[in-house]
Design a protein around this motif. Structure first.
Motif, PDB file in Angstrom:
ATOM      1  N   LEU A  71       0.833  -1.202   0.000  1.00 44.91           N
ATOM      2  CA  LEU A  71       0.000   0.000   0.000  1.00 44.91           C
ATOM      3  C   LEU A  71       0.869   1.254   0.000  1.00 44.91           C
ATOM      4  CD1 LEU A  71      -2.794   1.296   0.183  1.00 44.91           C
ATOM      5  CD2 LEU A  71      -2.641   1.110   2.678  1.00 44.91           C
ATOM      6  N   SER A  72       1.944   1.241   0.794  1.00 45.58           N
ATOM      7  CA  SER A  72       2.858   2.392   0.842  1.00 45.58           C
ATOM      8  C   SER A  72       3.493   2.638  -0.523  1.00 45.58           C
ATOM      9  CB  SER A  72       3.952   2.149   1.886  1.00 45.58           C
ATOM     10  OG  SER A  72       3.408   2.003   3.175  1.00 45.58           O
ATOM     11  N   ALA A  73       3.873   1.558  -1.205  1.00 44.53           N
ATOM     12  CA  ALA A  73       4.478   1.685  -2.530  1.00 44.53           C
ATOM     13  C   ALA A  73       3.513   2.310  -3.522  1.00 44.53           C
ATOM     14  CB  ALA A  73       4.934   0.306  -3.015  1.00 44.53           C
ATOM     15  N   LEU A  74       2.271   1.847  -3.512  1.00 44.33           N
ATOM     16  CA  LEU A  74       1.269   2.372  -4.442  1.00 44.33           C
ATOM     17  C   LEU A  74       0.959   3.843  -4.154  1.00 44.33           C
ATOM     18  CD1 LEU A  74      -1.184  -0.666  -4.574  1.00 44.33           C
ATOM     19  CD2 LEU A  74       0.336   0.113  -6.392  1.00 44.33           C
ATOM     20  N   VAL A  75       0.808   4.172  -2.869  1.00 41.34           N
ATOM     21  CA  VAL A  75       0.489   5.555  -2.499  1.00 41.34           C
ATOM     22  C   VAL A  75       1.650   6.482  -2.840  1.00 41.34           C
ATOM     23  CG1 VAL A  75       0.011   7.112  -0.581  1.00 41.34           C
ATOM     24  CG2 VAL A  75      -1.158   4.904  -0.702  1.00 41.34           C
ATOM     25  N   MET A  76       2.873   6.081  -2.482  1.00 48.26           N
ATOM     26  CA  MET A  76       4.041   6.927  -2.760  1.00 48.26           C
ATOM     27  C   MET A  76       4.254   7.097  -4.257  1.00 48.26           C
ATOM     28  SD  MET A  76       6.949   6.070   0.057  1.00 48.26           S
ATOM     29  CE  MET A  76       6.588   6.185   1.811  1.00 48.26           C
ATOM     30  N   GLY A  77       4.091   6.007  -5.004  1.00 48.62           N
ATOM     31  CA  GLY A  77       4.267   6.084  -6.451  1.00 48.62           C
ATOM     32  C   GLY A  77       3.250   6.985  -7.098  1.00 48.62           C
ATOM     33  N   THR A  78       1.986   6.882  -6.671  1.00 47.37           N
ATOM     34  CA  THR A  78       0.922   7.704  -7.236  1.00 47.37           C
ATOM     35  C   THR A  78       1.106   9.176  -6.872  1.00 47.37           C
ATOM     36  OG1 THR A  78      -0.619   5.838  -7.085  1.00 47.37           O
ATOM     37  CG2 THR A  78      -1.572   8.036  -7.339  1.00 47.37           C
ATOM     38  N   VAL A  79       1.414   9.426  -5.598  1.00 48.86           N
ATOM     39  CA  VAL A  79       1.596  10.801  -5.139  1.00 48.86           C
ATOM     40  C   VAL A  79       2.793  11.459  -5.825  1.00 48.86           C
ATOM     41  CG1 VAL A  79       2.234  12.217  -3.140  1.00 48.86           C
ATOM     42  CG2 VAL A  79       0.477  10.466  -2.910  1.00 48.86           C
ATOM     43  N   SER A  80       3.902  10.699  -5.956  1.00 57.37           N
ATOM     44  CA  SER A  80       5.105  11.265  -6.568  1.00 57.37           C
ATOM     45  C   SER A  80       4.904  11.607  -8.036  1.00 57.37           C
ATOM     46  CB  SER A  80       6.282  10.288  -6.428  1.00 57.37           C
ATOM     47  OG  SER A  80       6.056   9.108  -7.180  1.00 57.37           O
ATOM     48  N   LYS A  81       3.983  10.899  -8.705  1.00 55.79           N
ATOM     49  CA  LYS A  81       3.741  11.140 -10.127  1.00 55.79           C
ATOM     50  C   LYS A  81       2.647  12.182 -10.384  1.00 55.79           C
ATOM     51  CE  LYS A  81       6.592   8.259 -12.204  1.00 55.79           C
ATOM     52  NZ  LYS A  81       7.634   8.750 -13.126  1.00 55.79           N
ATOM     53  N   SER A  83       0.872  14.206  -7.705  1.00 53.96           N
ATOM     54  CA  SER A  83       0.660  15.302  -6.766  1.00 53.96           C
ATOM     55  C   SER A  83       1.475  16.531  -7.150  1.00 53.96           C
ATOM     56  CB  SER A  83       1.038  14.854  -5.350  1.00 53.96           C
ATOM     57  OG  SER A  83       0.959  15.937  -4.450  1.00 53.96           O
ATOM     58  N   LYS A  84       0.957  17.706  -6.795  1.00 50.48           N
ATOM     59  CA  LYS A  84       1.685  18.950  -7.014  1.00 50.48           C
ATOM     60  C   LYS A  84       2.730  19.190  -5.929  1.00 50.48           C
ATOM     61  CE  LYS A  84      -2.121  21.210  -9.492  1.00 50.48           C
ATOM     62  NZ  LYS A  84      -3.052  22.361  -9.508  1.00 50.48           N
ATOM     63  N   ILE A  85       2.663  18.380  -4.864  1.00 50.86           N
ATOM     64  CA  ILE A  85       3.661  18.473  -3.798  1.00 50.86           C
ATOM     65  C   ILE A  85       4.985  17.930  -4.331  1.00 50.86           C
ATOM     66  CG2 ILE A  85       4.249  17.751  -1.447  1.00 50.86           C
ATOM     67  CD1 ILE A  85       1.288  17.222  -0.978  1.00 50.86           C
ATOM     68  N   PRO A  86       6.117  18.585  -4.055  1.00 52.11           N
ATOM     69  CA  PRO A  86       7.413  18.060  -4.490  1.00 52.11           C
ATOM     70  C   PRO A  86       7.597  16.609  -4.044  1.00 52.11           C
ATOM     71  CG  PRO A  86       7.682  20.258  -3.614  1.00 52.11           C
ATOM     72  CD  PRO A  86       6.249  19.875  -3.349  1.00 52.11           C
ATOM     73  N   GLU A  87       8.181  15.797  -4.928  1.00 48.65           N
ATOM     74  CA  GLU A  87       8.280  14.364  -4.673  1.00 48.65           C
ATOM     75  C   GLU A  87       8.965  14.050  -3.344  1.00 48.65           C
ATOM     76  OE1 GLU A  87       9.444  10.460  -7.269  1.00 48.65           O
ATOM     77  OE2 GLU A  87      10.943  12.054  -7.178  1.00 48.65           O
ATOM     78  N   ASP A  88      10.100  14.720  -3.047  1.00 46.70           N
ATOM     79  CA  ASP A  88      10.811  14.404  -1.819  1.00 46.70           C
ATOM     80  C   ASP A  88       9.995  14.772  -0.579  1.00 46.70           C
ATOM     81  OD1 ASP A  88      11.008  17.098  -2.368  1.00 46.70           O
ATOM     82  OD2 ASP A  88      13.076  17.306  -1.681  1.00 46.70           O
ATOM     83  N   SER A  89       9.217  15.850  -0.676  1.00 46.80           N
ATOM     84  CA  SER A  89       8.359  16.248   0.447  1.00 46.80           C
ATOM     85  C   SER A  89       7.246  15.229   0.667  1.00 46.80           C
ATOM     86  CB  SER A  89       7.754  17.633   0.192  1.00 46.80           C
ATOM     87  OG  SER A  89       8.758  18.608   0.065  1.00 46.80           O
ATOM     88  N   ALA A  90       6.628  14.790  -0.430  1.00 46.23           N
ATOM     89  CA  ALA A  90       5.538  13.814  -0.333  1.00 46.23           C
ATOM     90  C   ALA A  90       6.035  12.505   0.268  1.00 46.23           C
ATOM     91  CB  ALA A  90       4.941  13.563  -1.716  1.00 46.23           C
ATOM     92  N   ILE A  91       7.197  12.056  -0.187  1.00 44.62           N
ATOM     93  CA  ILE A  91       7.755  10.804   0.334  1.00 44.62           C
ATOM     94  C   ILE A  91       8.103  10.952   1.811  1.00 44.62           C
ATOM     95  CG2 ILE A  91       9.716   9.208   0.188  1.00 44.62           C
ATOM     96  CD1 ILE A  91       9.772   9.854  -2.854  1.00 44.62           C
ATOM     97  N   GLY A  92       8.678  12.108   2.181  1.00 44.80           N
ATOM     98  CA  GLY A  92       9.023  12.344   3.578  1.00 44.80           C
ATOM     99  C   GLY A  92       7.802  12.340   4.479  1.00 44.80           C
TER     100      GLY A  92
END
Length: 274
Positions: A71-81, A83-92
């Motif tokens: 679930l974490s992988a799917l959420v992080m992958g979707t958000v990083s692609k 979301s307007k939030i910078p990828e490193d911020s979203a992952i953090g």
């Protein structure tokens, strides 16, 4: 000299080292080549929420880690692609959220949470037989997925735009790759723990990259490095009576440092004509 091999826990540890090396040797190459070390670390740390959930539900924490990691992988992958939030911020943010959920679940669990430190820092010397079967099953899934999608993953790693132009479902492939990374993290957790898992996932692959740029050869060399160094780390940890996961990472780091230094010296000699 090898009398310690007669003990069942040592035999289990060696088997776990081989299974972990197969997983990290194959998937670690994708992580290094695709340059997704940070998101892989985010998945690893967020998976602690699954450990806490397992304790809270009274089941084997590994059964909590597996769905939580996916679930974490799917959420992080979707958000990083998307979301307007910078990828490193979203992952953090998601990384911290997973850790926080794990802490809350552990706190709400009645009594003492046994082996909690094992999931954080690893202890390959305590891997039970059941976990070996669990790791083997995950290894089979990982190897099978890479075998079936090798060309697609190869294109995704080196030229994502080309992959899209060729008509491949790039986003779905990327998310599936992250799910395979999540499965690999589950395999590695009992070996070196959540805190150190990213090192075992990346160092053998980074080492193999110094010897070849052929992806298949990188995977084989990475598996070999991981197996030999993990077994060496187990032997040293047993002889010195120190934590096994940390010892494996220290040996890996030492070998990487010596290799990088040696190859650097060799290149300098060649360039200077010595």
């Amino acid at each position: 000299m090898f009398d310690f091999l007669q003990y069942n826990f040592i035999q289990n540890a060696l088997a776990a080292a081989v299974l972990a090396s197969i997983a990290c040797g194959i998937i670690g190459v994708y992580v290094v080549v695709k340059k997704i070390v940070f998101i892989s670390g985010g998945i690893a740390h967020a998976s602690f929420g699954g450990v806490g959930l397992g304790y809270y539900l009274g089941i084997n924490p590994m059964f909590g880690v597996l769905p939580f990691s996916l679930l974490s992988a799917l959420v992080m992958g979707t958000v990083s692609k998307k979301s307007k939030i910078p990828e490193d911020s979203a992952i953090g943010i998601l990384w911290s959220l997973g850790m926080a959920l794990g802490i809350i679940f552990v706190y709400l669990t009645p009594g003492y949470a046994p082996d909690l430190m094992t999931y954080l820092f690893g202890n390959i010397l305590t891997v039970p037989r059941f976990d070996l079967y669990f790791m083997l099953a995950l290894d089979i899934v990982i190897v099978g997925a890479v075998y079936l999608l090798y060309k697609e993953f190869l294109a995704l790693c080196f030229d994502e735009e080309f992959t899209t132009v060729q008509g491949f479902p790039t986003e779905k492939l990327y998310l599936f790759m992250l799910c395979i990374i999540a499965l690999t993290i589950v395999v590695l957790i009992k070996v070196v723990g959540i805190i150190l898992v990213i090192a075992l996932l990346t160092i053998p692959a980074s080492l193999s990259r110094k010897f070849t740029h052929n992806l298949k050869h990188m995977m084989l060399i990475s598996i070999a490095f991981g197996t030999v160094i993990s077994v060496t780390g187990i032997g040293l940890s047993y002889a010195l009576d120190v934590p096994s996961g940390a010892t494996i990472i220290l040996v890996l780091s030492l070998v990487y440092g010596l290799t990088a230094f040696g190859m650097g010296m060799l290149e300098n000699r060649r360039s200077s004509g010595v």
